[in-house]
Write a protein that holds these residues in place. Sequence first.
Motif, PDB file in Angstrom:
ATOM      1  N   PHE A  15       0.829  -1.201   0.000  1.00  0.00           N
ATOM      2  CA  PHE A  15       0.000   0.000   0.000  1.00  0.00           C
ATOM      3  C   PHE A  15       0.866   1.254   0.000  1.00  0.00           C
ATOM      4  O   PHE A  15       0.601   2.207  -0.732  1.00  0.00           O
ATOM      5  N   ALA A  16       1.911   1.270   0.826  1.00  0.00           N
ATOM      6  CA  ALA A  16       2.767   2.454   0.940  1.00  0.00           C
ATOM      7  C   ALA A  16       3.470   2.767  -0.373  1.00  0.00           C
ATOM      8  O   ALA A  16       3.548   3.931  -0.789  1.00  0.00           O
ATOM      9  N   ILE A  17       3.973   1.749  -1.043  1.00  0.00           N
ATOM     10  CA  ILE A  17       4.662   1.967  -2.326  1.00  0.00           C
ATOM     11  C   ILE A  17       3.691   2.520  -3.362  1.00  0.00           C
ATOM     12  O   ILE A  17       4.000   3.488  -4.064  1.00  0.00           O
ATOM     13  N   LEU A  18       2.522   1.912  -3.466  1.00  0.00           N
ATOM     14  CA  LEU A  18       1.539   2.399  -4.433  1.00  0.00           C
ATOM     15  C   LEU A  18       1.019   3.788  -4.071  1.00  0.00           C
ATOM     16  O   LEU A  18       0.773   4.613  -4.951  1.00  0.00           O
ATOM     17  N   PHE A  19       0.876   4.075  -2.787  1.00  0.00           N
ATOM     18  CA  PHE A  19       0.441   5.406  -2.356  1.00  0.00           C
ATOM     19  C   PHE A  19       1.460   6.468  -2.761  1.00  0.00           C
ATOM     20  O   PHE A  19       1.109   7.512  -3.312  1.00  0.00           O
ATOM     21  N   LEU A  20       2.738   6.192  -2.507  1.00  0.00           N
ATOM     22  CA  LEU A  20       3.779   7.161  -2.857  1.00  0.00           C
ATOM     23  C   LEU A  20       3.890   7.354  -4.363  1.00  0.00           C
ATOM     24  O   LEU A  20       4.049   8.483  -4.845  1.00  0.00           O
ATOM     25  N   LEU A  21       3.809   6.259  -5.110  1.00  0.00           N
ATOM     26  CA  LEU A  21       3.858   6.377  -6.572  1.00  0.00           C
ATOM     27  C   LEU A  21       2.675   7.178  -7.105  1.00  0.00           C
ATOM     28  O   LEU A  21       2.832   8.029  -7.990  1.00  0.00           O
ATOM     29  N   ALA A  22       1.492   6.911  -6.572  1.00  0.00           N
ATOM     30  CA  ALA A  22       0.304   7.644  -7.017  1.00  0.00           C
ATOM     31  C   ALA A  22       0.396   9.115  -6.627  1.00  0.00           C
ATOM     32  O   ALA A  22       0.045   9.997  -7.419  1.00  0.00           O
ATOM     33  N   ARG A  23       0.896   9.387  -5.437  1.00  0.00           N
ATOM     34  CA  ARG A  23       0.996  10.775  -4.985  1.00  0.00           C
ATOM     35  C   ARG A  23       1.979  11.571  -5.836  1.00  0.00           C
ATOM     36  O   ARG A  23       1.681  12.690  -6.257  1.00  0.00           O
ATOM     37  N   VAL A  24       3.143  10.990  -6.114  1.00  0.00           N
ATOM     38  CA  VAL A  24       4.131  11.682  -6.949  1.00  0.00           C
ATOM     39  C   VAL A  24       3.601  11.848  -8.370  1.00  0.00           C
ATOM     40  O   VAL A  24       3.729  12.917  -8.972  1.00  0.00           O
ATOM     41  N   GLY A  25       2.980  10.809  -8.905  1.00  0.00           N
ATOM     42  CA  GLY A  25       2.423  10.903 -10.254  1.00  0.00           C
ATOM     43  C   GLY A  25       1.328  11.941 -10.364  1.00  0.00           C
ATOM     44  O   GLY A  25       1.290  12.727 -11.316  1.00  0.00           O
ATOM     45  N   LEU A  26       0.429  11.966  -9.390  1.00  0.00           N
ATOM     46  CA  LEU A  26      -0.647  12.955  -9.404  1.00  0.00           C
ATOM     47  C   LEU A  26      -0.116  14.369  -9.198  1.00  0.00           C
ATOM     48  O   LEU A  26      -0.647  15.324  -9.753  1.00  0.00           O
TER      49      LEU A  26
END
Length: 77
Positions: A15-26
Amino acid sequence: MSAGTKTLLLQFVSFAILFLLARVGLMYFTDLSGIWLPLVSAGIATVFAPQFKVFKTDEGDKICVSWIFLKGAKVLN
């Protein structure tokens, strides 16, 4: 380390990895700001994160993963 602890750690790390990737991408590709950026990132991570569960069998505890990109469940150990 018990199977339940491993499952909890795997769930959190994915969850943390996907959250960080989504946050940076967004952050780079949209104009979201304020509370909306982490809320949308958390929603994306919740949908795309794999789900880990422990099943008790005769041979011992088995960790299974279910993900929207996998058909069915896969046994990890």
